[in-house]
Design an enzyme around this catalytic site. Sequence first.
Site, PDB file in Angstrom:
ATOM      1  N   TYR A   1      28.124  27.112  40.756  1.00 40.71           N
ATOM      2  CA  TYR A   1      28.896  28.229  41.287  1.00 40.71           C
ATOM      3  C   TYR A   1      28.787  28.327  42.798  1.00 40.71           C
ATOM      4  CZ  TYR A   1      30.109  29.645  36.619  1.00 40.71           C
ATOM      5  OH  TYR A   1      30.646  29.653  35.358  1.00 40.71           O
TER       6      TYR A   1
ATOM      7  N   ASN B   1      41.526  34.605  36.920  1.00 46.48           N
ATOM      8  CA  ASN B   1      40.852  33.878  37.983  1.00 46.48           C
ATOM      9  C   ASN B   1      39.681  34.682  38.558  1.00 46.48           C
ATOM     10  OD1 ASN B   1      42.846  31.964  37.618  1.00 46.48           O
ATOM     11  ND2 ASN B   1      44.127  32.770  39.267  1.00 46.48           N
ATOM     12  N   VAL B   2      38.666  33.958  38.996  1.00 52.03           N
ATOM     13  CA  VAL B   2      37.507  34.615  39.601  1.00 52.03           C
ATOM     14  C   VAL B   2      37.569  34.566  41.122  1.00 52.03           C
ATOM     15  CG1 VAL B   2      36.013  34.234  37.611  1.00 52.03           C
ATOM     16  CG2 VAL B   2      36.097  32.499  39.411  1.00 52.03           C
ATOM     17  N   ASP B   3      38.646  34.009  41.682  1.00 48.97           N
ATOM     18  CA  ASP B   3      38.787  33.990  43.140  1.00 48.97           C
ATOM     19  C   ASP B   3      39.350  35.318  43.632  1.00 48.97           C
ATOM     20  OD1 ASP B   3      41.810  33.871  43.430  1.00 48.97           O
ATOM     21  OD2 ASP B   3      41.511  32.061  42.232  1.00 48.97           O
TER      22      ASP B   3
ATOM     23  N   HIS C   1      37.771  37.973  34.070  1.00 47.75           N
ATOM     24  CA  HIS C   1      36.633  37.075  33.898  1.00 47.75           C
ATOM     25  C   HIS C   1      35.619  37.166  35.030  1.00 47.75           C
ATOM     26  CE1 HIS C   1      39.492  34.542  31.203  1.00 47.75           C
ATOM     27  NE2 HIS C   1      38.947  35.545  30.556  1.00 47.75           N
TER      28      HIS C   1
END
Length: 237
Positions: free
Chosen positions: A53, A87-89, A104
């Site tokens: 990550y 998305n995690v952005d 998420h």
Amino acid sequence: MRNIVVLTGAGVSAESGLKTFRDANGLWEGHDVMEVATPEGFKNNPKLVLEFYNQRRRQLLEVKPNAAHIALTRLEEHFQVHIVTQNVDDLHERSGSKNVLHLHGELLKVRSTKPNSKPIVWKKDLVLGNQCENNYQLRPHVVWFGEAVPMLDAAIQITNKADILIIIGTSMQVYPAASLIDFCQDDVPVYFVDPNPSLSNKQKNNLTVISEKAAVGVPNLVAHLIDKESKFYLPKQ
């Protein structure tokens, strides 16, 4: 003001340089997703997971929103817009979108491994030994396989109130996110932007498929919706 709900997946960020979640072999950047995206993987090899990550976080900080992200912000001048993203952005936020729900989690946040801990902003590397005030190890604030999706109920409520639904850059194969389309009203127009769309008119009423990459299809769709909305509110002669 009508309400547009936008469901986005990895395809909307791919053209910014962020790779999609995993390839056809189930690998993510060369790693088995079970090794780097599950609670068991973190328990077995926390150093590997944290570094995985860290690499994603470094990459995110180097890229910028693309034409699709930017186009969606234009909708807010004419509609009430809610974005529900897998998305995690943070590219939606960086482009100016105001109402973004992350199903998420978020890559630029971490939280304690202590249950029910609140996330905190984190833009540097996360390593073993980084602990919360209660001496619990910090972990990425992402939803791993096998974990509950805490924002799902909120996403369902948002989708249920849509006057227009837009789906961008998702395979519609990852659940429970893929089920959100079933919570919009039957008469709601649905637009699906993806170069390889997995839905067809036979599967959903009022569906318009736009077989384009997000950076091409989304700006065109946004211009169409704004033009259509402007004409809708013209005074009758």
